[in-house]
Structure formats: C-alpha cells, structure tokens
Design a protein around this motif. Structure first.
Motif, PDB file in Angstrom:
ATOM      1  N   VAL A   1       0.795  -1.231   0.000  1.00 39.27           N
ATOM      2  CA  VAL A   1       0.000   0.000   0.000  1.00 39.27           C
ATOM      3  C   VAL A   1       0.831   1.286   0.000  1.00 39.27           C
ATOM      4  CG1 VAL A   1      -1.986  -1.115   1.094  1.00 39.27           C
ATOM      5  CG2 VAL A   1      -0.232  -0.062   2.547  1.00 39.27           C
TER       6      VAL A   1
ATOM      7  N   HIS B   1      -1.497  -7.762  -4.450  1.00 38.23           N
ATOM      8  CA  HIS B   1      -2.744  -7.130  -4.875  1.00 38.23           C
ATOM      9  C   HIS B   1      -3.928  -7.393  -3.927  1.00 38.23           C
ATOM     10  CE1 HIS B   1      -5.740  -5.432  -7.564  1.00 38.23           C
ATOM     11  NE2 HIS B   1      -6.463  -6.517  -7.356  1.00 38.23           N
TER      12      HIS B   1
ATOM     13  N   ARG C   1      -4.261  -4.789  -1.256  1.00 35.61           N
ATOM     14  CA  ARG C   1      -4.809  -3.491  -1.685  1.00 35.61           C
ATOM     15  C   ARG C   1      -6.331  -3.558  -1.772  1.00 35.61           C
ATOM     16  NH1 ARG C   1      -0.097  -3.607  -4.511  1.00 35.61           N
ATOM     17  NH2 ARG C   1      -0.998  -4.410  -6.448  1.00 35.61           N
ATOM     18  N   GLU C   2      -6.858  -4.702  -2.155  1.00 36.33           N
ATOM     19  CA  GLU C   2      -8.313  -4.853  -2.216  1.00 36.33           C
ATOM     20  C   GLU C   2      -8.930  -4.764  -0.819  1.00 36.33           C
ATOM     21  OE1 GLU C   2      -9.576  -7.194  -6.137  1.00 36.33           O
ATOM     22  OE2 GLU C   2      -9.042  -8.496  -4.464  1.00 36.33           O
TER      23      GLU C   2
ATOM     24  N   GLN D   1      -7.600  -3.171   1.711  1.00 38.74           N
ATOM     25  CA  GLN D   1      -7.457  -1.769   2.110  1.00 38.74           C
ATOM     26  C   GLN D   1      -8.589  -0.927   1.513  1.00 38.74           C
ATOM     27  OE1 GLN D   1      -4.802   0.667  -0.030  1.00 38.74           O
ATOM     28  NE2 GLN D   1      -4.065   1.781   1.772  1.00 38.74           N
ATOM     29  N   HIS D   2      -8.893  -1.193   0.267  1.00 34.84           N
ATOM     30  CA  HIS D   2      -9.952  -0.446  -0.416  1.00 34.84           C
ATOM     31  C   HIS D   2     -11.302  -0.706   0.255  1.00 34.84           C
ATOM     32  CE1 HIS D   2     -11.872   1.613  -3.712  1.00 34.84           C
ATOM     33  NE2 HIS D   2     -12.700   0.602  -3.851  1.00 34.84           N
ATOM     34  N   GLN D   3     -11.540  -1.984   0.562  1.00 37.96           N
ATOM     35  CA  GLN D   3     -12.828  -2.363   1.153  1.00 37.96           C
ATOM     36  C   GLN D   3     -13.013  -1.753   2.548  1.00 37.96           C
ATOM     37  OE1 GLN D   3     -13.416  -6.613   1.213  1.00 37.96           O
ATOM     38  NE2 GLN D   3     -15.300  -6.467   2.423  1.00 37.96           N
TER      39      GLN D   3
ATOM     40  N   ARG E   1     -11.447   1.036   3.799  1.00 35.11           N
ATOM     41  CA  ARG E   1     -10.818   2.360   3.840  1.00 35.11           C
ATOM     42  C   ARG E   1     -11.393   3.241   4.952  1.00 35.11           C
ATOM     43  NH1 ARG E   1      -7.289   5.028   0.938  1.00 35.11           N
ATOM     44  NH2 ARG E   1      -7.184   3.532  -0.735  1.00 35.11           N
TER      45      ARG E   1
ATOM     46  N   ASP F   1      -9.074   4.689   7.763  1.00 36.44           N
ATOM     47  CA  ASP F   1      -8.854   6.135   7.804  1.00 36.44           C
ATOM     48  C   ASP F   1      -9.199   6.746   9.157  1.00 36.44           C
ATOM     49  OD1 ASP F   1      -7.900   6.163   5.285  1.00 36.44           O
ATOM     50  OD2 ASP F   1      -9.693   7.006   4.327  1.00 36.44           O
TER      51      ASP F   1
END
Ligand code: CO
Length: 204
Positions: free
Chosen positions: A106, A119, A122-123, A125-127, A129, A133
């Motif tokens: 990331v 990869h 990263r998926e 992390q996206h899910q 977020r 955050d």
C-alpha cells in the motif's frame, strides 16, 4: 562455503540425539503433525520456534504477507496434503505486525512481480478504507491492515473446497487467525476461529 552453518547443523543434530537418542529414527518413520502454519516469509517470524514445537509437529507454508490465494497451486497443494493426507486438526494463518509485505502493498512504490502478489491486500485496504482512515496514524492503520489481511486469509482457507469437503465428512478441523508481535514475541489470537461450514459467513 557456509562452513558456520554446516558446523551449526552438526552441533544441532548432536544435541538432539544426546537429549533423545531415538529422535531422528522416529521422525524418519513418519510425520504426523496436527497443525498447518500459513505464515509470512519474514525471517523474524520462525514458525516452529514461536510455538516451541519440534521437527515433525508443524507443517509449514510461508510466503510474503501470509496469503492464501485460491489460485495459488503451491498453497493449494500444501493445503490439500495437510487436510487430506496428514489430517491436521488446526490451520493457523499467522500474520505479524510490522509486516513489510503489507506495507509494500500500500505504499505506492513499484517493485515488480511482488506488486501483483500483494494485490489482494490493496483490495482489503480499499474495502475497509473508512475503518482504516479513522485510525490515529499510519502505524495503527498498517497494524489493522495486517489483522484484516489475516481474517481474509482465514476466510480463503475456510471457504476452500478441500476444507469444506473435510467438514462435510465430519473431519475435525479448525482454522485460526493469529497476528504475531515482533515487539514482545507474543501471538494475538484474533478470535476468528472457524470450525464449521456455517461459520464461514461471519468472516470478512
Ligand atoms: Co511479513
């Protein structure tokens, strides 16, 4: 070449036999480990040592960032052999805080093939977020991402057909998610142990 390692090896084998003269003879006969460890390749996370198990007691698969990708023939071969042939009773997916693989996934830098391998992180992390955050700093975000990654890999293992078939034939098998701390040498059980088909949906 590597004379110090060869001499370490001779000393180790001698110590083992001194403590238990039948040690290697017994191991040679068969391996019957009860556990499969799926962990990170990081040199600071040595599987047998952390849980203080001897040779013959732990079946081990390690890769960068302790992934269990459903298309990876290496991992799947290990999983099938562990479940169908060795009939292990426990599978532990073991991540670790401060994982360089998770960080590399990331940090936005390009490293080559490993970027593809990482990869799935990263998926995740996206899910997640919004949850990530909301954490106070980068270190807390990465630590949580290490945990989320372990939980996702527990789900991958638990939803694999080899594991589901084992449960369908009433084989005793649990999948656990742990995160190891480099800081104090202790394992944190994430409480996502899955032992039955119906429990898989609770996982992320
Ligand atoms: Co790592």
């Amino acid at each position: 070449m590597l004379d110090h390692l060869k001499s370490n090896n001779r000393a180790w084998a001698t110590r083992k036999v001194a403590a238990d003269p039948g040690f290697f003879k017994r191991l040679e006969g068969q391996q019957a480990p009860e556990y499969l460890w799926i962990g990170c390749s990081d040199s600071r996370v040595p599987a047998n040592e952390i849980v203080d198990l001897d040779p013959g007691e732990l079946f081990v698969h390690r890769n960068v960032a302790n992934l269990a990708p459903p298309q990876d023939a290496n991992y799947l071969s290990v999983l099938q052999f562990a479940v169908d042939v060795l009939k292990v009773k426990h599978i532990m997916v073991v991540g670790h805080y401060g994982c360089g693989g998770v960080r590399a996934a990331v940090d936005g830098q390009r490293r080559g093939l490993v970027d593809h391998w990482l990869h799935p992180i990263r998926e995740i992390q996206h899910q997640y977020r919004a949850e990530l955050d909301a954490l106070p700093d980068e270190r807390a975000r990465l630590d949580r991402l290490c945990e989320l990654n372990v939980i996702r890999q527990v789900r991958n293992v638990a939803s694999d057909v080899f594991v589901q078939d084992a449960w369908a034939r009433d084989q005793t098998l649990s999948v656990h998610g742990w995160v190891y701390s480099l800081h104090n040498g202790l394992v944190n059980d994430l409480g996502v142990t899955t032992s039955r088909l119906e429990e898989v949906d609770r996982l992320i």
